[in-house]
Structures are given as C-alpha cells and as structure tokens.
Write a protein that holds these residues in place. Sequence first.
Motif, PDB file in Angstrom:
ATOM      1  N   ASP A  60     -21.755  -6.414  27.568  1.00 37.46           N
ATOM      2  CA  ASP A  60     -21.002  -5.955  26.409  1.00 37.46           C
ATOM      3  C   ASP A  60     -21.733  -6.391  25.145  1.00 37.46           C
ATOM      4  OD1 ASP A  60     -19.177  -5.214  24.481  1.00 37.46           O
ATOM      5  OD2 ASP A  60     -17.687  -6.724  25.043  1.00 37.46           O
ATOM      6  N   LEU A  61     -22.279  -5.439  24.440  1.00 39.57           N
ATOM      7  CA  LEU A  61     -23.037  -5.747  23.225  1.00 39.57           C
ATOM      8  C   LEU A  61     -22.259  -5.424  21.960  1.00 39.57           C
ATOM      9  CD1 LEU A  61     -26.472  -4.357  24.403  1.00 39.57           C
ATOM     10  CD2 LEU A  61     -25.787  -6.748  24.240  1.00 39.57           C
ATOM     11  N   SER A  62     -20.961  -5.170  22.099  1.00 38.00           N
ATOM     12  CA  SER A  62     -20.173  -4.795  20.933  1.00 38.00           C
ATOM     13  C   SER A  62     -20.013  -5.961  19.959  1.00 38.00           C
ATOM     14  CB  SER A  62     -18.802  -4.270  21.360  1.00 38.00           C
ATOM     15  OG  SER A  62     -18.079  -5.266  22.056  1.00 38.00           O
ATOM     16  N   SER A  64     -21.891  -9.791  18.962  1.00 40.32           N
ATOM     17  CA  SER A  64     -22.988 -10.737  19.187  1.00 40.32           C
ATOM     18  C   SER A  64     -22.407 -12.124  19.422  1.00 40.32           C
ATOM     19  CB  SER A  64     -23.950 -10.758  17.998  1.00 40.32           C
ATOM     20  OG  SER A  64     -24.660  -9.559  17.927  1.00 40.32           O
ATOM     21  N   THR A 121     -29.054   3.552  20.455  1.00 34.81           N
ATOM     22  CA  THR A 121     -28.057   2.632  19.891  1.00 34.81           C
ATOM     23  C   THR A 121     -27.976   1.355  20.715  1.00 34.81           C
ATOM     24  OG1 THR A 121     -26.780   4.478  19.025  1.00 34.81           O
ATOM     25  CG2 THR A 121     -25.620   2.384  19.266  1.00 34.81           C
ATOM     26  N   ARG A 122     -28.005   1.486  22.024  1.00 28.20           N
ATOM     27  CA  ARG A 122     -27.951   0.303  22.887  1.00 28.20           C
ATOM     28  C   ARG A 122     -29.190  -0.566  22.689  1.00 28.20           C
ATOM     29  NH1 ARG A 122     -25.520  -2.286  26.856  1.00 28.20           N
ATOM     30  NH2 ARG A 122     -26.692  -3.101  28.624  1.00 28.20           N
ATOM     31  N   LYS A 124     -30.970  -0.873  19.995  1.00 30.98           N
ATOM     32  CA  LYS A 124     -30.787  -1.566  18.712  1.00 30.98           C
ATOM     33  C   LYS A 124     -29.824  -2.729  18.873  1.00 30.98           C
ATOM     34  CE  LYS A 124     -29.995   1.044  15.164  1.00 30.98           C
ATOM     35  NZ  LYS A 124     -29.531   2.129  14.272  1.00 30.98           N
ATOM     36  N   ASN A 125     -28.766  -2.528  19.650  1.00 29.35           N
ATOM     37  CA  ASN A 125     -27.797  -3.599  19.875  1.00 29.35           C
ATOM     38  C   ASN A 125     -28.393  -4.750  20.673  1.00 29.35           C
ATOM     39  OD1 ASN A 125     -25.830  -2.213  18.448  1.00 29.35           O
ATOM     40  ND2 ASN A 125     -24.865  -1.367  20.268  1.00 29.35           N
ATOM     41  N   ALA A 128     -30.444  -6.830  18.236  1.00 29.96           N
ATOM     42  CA  ALA A 128     -29.556  -7.629  17.373  1.00 29.96           C
ATOM     43  C   ALA A 128     -28.945  -8.785  18.161  1.00 29.96           C
ATOM     44  CB  ALA A 128     -28.468  -6.740  16.787  1.00 29.96           C
ATOM     45  N   TYR A 129     -28.539  -8.527  19.395  1.00 28.84           N
ATOM     46  CA  TYR A 129     -27.948  -9.543  20.277  1.00 28.84           C
ATOM     47  C   TYR A 129     -28.941 -10.678  20.521  1.00 28.84           C
ATOM     48  CZ  TYR A 129     -26.192 -11.307  24.841  1.00 28.84           C
ATOM     49  OH  TYR A 129     -25.752 -12.078  25.886  1.00 28.84           O
TER      50      TYR A 129
END
Length: 146
Positions: A60-62, A64, A121-122, A124-125, A128-129
């Motif tokens: 789950d990357l929603s 951080s 998008t994933r 990029k996430n 960021a994570y």
Amino acid sequence: MNARDLNTLGASLPSKGIDAPSRARVVAFQTWLGIGDAQVLVRLTDGFVFSIDHGDAFGDLSVSTDPSLVVTDIPGVASDVGGRRGDISPAVAAIQAVTDRELIEAVAQIPSGAAWRSELTRRKNIVAYLAHRRDRLKEVMATWAQ
C-alpha cells in the motif's frame, strides 16, 4: 540456505557463525523497504546473510509510512547479531547515500505489465515511499543498536 529451511530441518546456526556486517545490511535494507514477508539466505560456508524474495514489498503506497525495524529470524542466532553501531552505521550510510535520481533510475527498471503492477503513478509512488523511508532510516536502526 533459506533461514526458513533451517526451521523445517530443526537445525540452527551459532551466532558466532553469522557475518554481522552483512546481517546489519540486510536488516537496514529490509527495514528501508518495509518487507512484510522477510526472508534471508545464509551462506553456510561463511555465514554471510542475503536478503531474498521481495515480492511483498511496496504493498500500500497511498501513505508514506515511517520504517519499523525488520529483523528476520535465523534459527539459533541472537536477534541482536549485526546490531553493533559499527555494523549498523555503514549499512545505513550506504542507503542514505542513494540519491533521488538513483531511486528514479532503479524504479524505472521495473518490467512493464500488469503482473508487475508498474504503471507510471505506482512507480512515482515507490520512489516517494523509498525516499521518505530512507530519510528516516537512521533513527529506526538506532533502536536496534547496542
């Protein structure tokens, strides 16, 4: 040998037989990634520890999340092996030296396709994570230090 197989065989390794710096690197790496199904290989000839099977990473990357310590069990080995500051510091420094650009380049290497869940998008996430957790790794690893 997978440490899980040691359990299956009813075998264990002596703590003295484990390469502490390599275990520290694995703990730092698995903590950074937030591995949920943490597994390690132990080379029986010299006790070197390797991280394997990262399929459960980046669930789950929603949000951080901050890292929490991941110390994979090795039967017979004390959980603090590798936890000396002298082993932890270089492991954390190596991860903190990874730049945002290097993260982007690494994540760009994920194969394409639905099976890899690698839409832009994933990706990029994931970057960021990893950047978020990299920047907080030192304080978490300090909780393991002896």
